[in-house]
Design an enzyme around this catalytic site. Structure first.
Site, short mmCIF file in Angstrom:
data_model
loop_
_atom_site.label_atom_id
_atom_site.label_comp_id
_atom_site.label_asym_id
_atom_site.label_seq_id
_atom_site.Cartn_x
_atom_site.Cartn_y
_atom_site.Cartn_z
N LYS A 42 -17.89 -6.51 6.71
CA LYS A 42 -16.62 -7.25 6.66
C LYS A 42 -15.98 -7.20 8.04
O LYS A 42 -15.86 -6.13 8.63
CB LYS A 42 -15.70 -6.57 5.63
CG LYS A 42 -14.72 -7.49 4.94
CD LYS A 42 -14.12 -6.77 3.74
CE LYS A 42 -12.74 -7.26 3.39
NZ LYS A 42 -12.16 -6.52 2.25
N HIS A 82 0.84 -1.21 0.00
CA HIS A 82 0.00 0.00 0.00
C HIS A 82 0.88 1.26 0.00
O HIS A 82 0.61 2.21 -0.74
CB HIS A 82 -0.88 0.05 1.26
CG HIS A 82 -1.90 -1.04 1.36
ND1 HIS A 82 -2.05 -1.81 2.49
CD2 HIS A 82 -2.85 -1.47 0.49
CE1 HIS A 82 -3.04 -2.66 2.31
NE2 HIS A 82 -3.55 -2.49 1.11
N SER A 129 -2.89 -7.77 2.98
CA SER A 129 -3.15 -7.63 4.41
C SER A 129 -3.54 -8.98 5.00
O SER A 129 -3.17 -9.31 6.13
CB SER A 129 -4.27 -6.62 4.65
OG SER A 129 -3.91 -5.36 4.14
N ARG A 137 -2.09 -6.08 -8.39
CA ARG A 137 -1.08 -7.10 -8.08
C ARG A 137 -1.08 -8.14 -9.19
O ARG A 137 -1.14 -7.81 -10.35
CB ARG A 137 -1.38 -7.74 -6.72
CG ARG A 137 -1.00 -6.86 -5.56
CD ARG A 137 -1.59 -7.35 -4.29
NE ARG A 137 -3.04 -7.22 -4.31
CZ ARG A 137 -3.82 -7.33 -3.24
NH1 ARG A 137 -3.30 -7.58 -2.09
NH2 ARG A 137 -5.12 -7.17 -3.35
P1 ADP Z 1 -9.67 -3.81 -0.62
O1 ADP Z 1 -10.34 -4.47 0.54
O2 ADP Z 1 -10.43 -2.69 -1.24
O3 ADP Z 1 -9.03 -4.74 -1.64
P2 ADP Z 1 -7.01 -3.41 0.29
O4 ADP Z 1 -6.62 -2.64 1.50
O5 ADP Z 1 -6.77 -4.87 0.33
O6 ADP Z 1 -8.49 -3.04 0.07
O7 ADP Z 1 -6.32 -2.81 -0.98
C1 ADP Z 1 -6.50 -1.49 -1.38
C2 ADP Z 1 -5.83 -1.27 -2.72
O8 ADP Z 1 -4.45 -1.51 -2.60
C3 ADP Z 1 -6.31 -2.19 -3.84
O9 ADP Z 1 -6.29 -1.46 -5.04
C4 ADP Z 1 -5.28 -3.28 -3.86
O10 ADP Z 1 -5.18 -3.86 -5.14
C5 ADP Z 1 -4.04 -2.48 -3.54
N1 ADP Z 1 -3.02 -3.31 -2.94
C6 ADP Z 1 -3.14 -4.15 -1.89
N2 ADP Z 1 -1.98 -4.78 -1.64
C7 ADP Z 1 -1.09 -4.31 -2.56
C8 ADP Z 1 0.27 -4.61 -2.88
N3 ADP Z 1 0.94 -5.52 -2.21
N4 ADP Z 1 0.84 -3.94 -3.89
C9 ADP Z 1 0.13 -3.05 -4.58
N5 ADP Z 1 -1.16 -2.75 -4.39
C10 ADP Z 1 -1.77 -3.38 -3.38
#
Ligand code: ADP
Length: 160
Positions: free
Chosen positions: A41, A17, A128, A90
């Site tokens: 969630k 992130h 996460s 990703r």
């Molecule tokens: P959501 O529950 O909306 O997927 P996340 O917190 O998991 O929320 O992710 C938010 C954004 O960050 C999404 O666009 C996701 O693809 C991106 N993201 C999550 N992990 C990574 C990573 N390791 N590298 C790049 N982008 C990421």
């Protein structure tokens, strides 16, 4: 002036992130990291805990602010007068869902566009959920998340 929103659960924020935050903040004038308050969630950290960690890890980025929202992303974007949504891509598994969301949001509000960042290769498989799984079993998560998150995760899982 371009104001963008980077929405997500950030439960918790990872280096993946943070990479997207840093790179997008260089391109847009103002970046709002929007923490989704999703009542359907189950999350490990509360919205305010997630916001606090994000504030801490983005402190050195002057054009980045943290906010939370619930409901439709396009409504939040309109309220904040943001015209760009930032998302990270990703591995290919993200693509289908992200494309669907981007198209839907653009139909809901044609003034809003989604800007995708491909992840740094070192973060391509970082999520996460993985971090939570590793931490729950007492694994070392220092390569995945900032120090403040390591500390808070230890506290959550009562690891000393
Ligand atoms: P959501 O529950 O909306 O997927 P996340 O917190 O998991 O929320 O992710 C938010 C954004 O960050 C999404 O666009 C996701 O693809 C991106 N993201 C999550 N992990 C990574 C990573 N390791 N590298 C790049 N982008 C990421």
């Amino acid at each position: 002036m371009t104001r963008a929103i980077y929405p997500g659960s950030f439960d918790p924020v990872t280096f993946g992130h943070l990479d997207i935050i840093r790179r997008s903040a260089k391109i847009v004038d103002e970046l709002i990291v929007g923490v989704l308050n999703n009542t359907s969630k189950v999350s490990l950290f509360s919205v305010s805990e997630r916001e606090e960690m994000l504030k801490e890890v983005t402190r050195s980025l002057p054009n980045v602010t943290i906010a939370s929202f619930s409901g439709l992303l396009v409504d939040f974007a309109r309220r904040e007068r943001a015209t760009v949504i930032v998302r990270g891509l990703r591995a290919i598994t993200d693509f289908d869902y992200e494309l669907q969301m981007a198209q839907t949001n653009h139909i809901l509000d044609e003034d809003i566009d989604t800007l995708f960042f491909t992840t740094g290769l070192e973060y391509a498989y970082l999520s996460s959920s993985t971090v939570k799984e590793v931490a729950a079993f007492g694994g070392d998560i220092r390569k995945f998340v900032p120090d403040i998150v390591v500390k808070n995760m230890k506290h959550k899982f009562q690891i000393t």
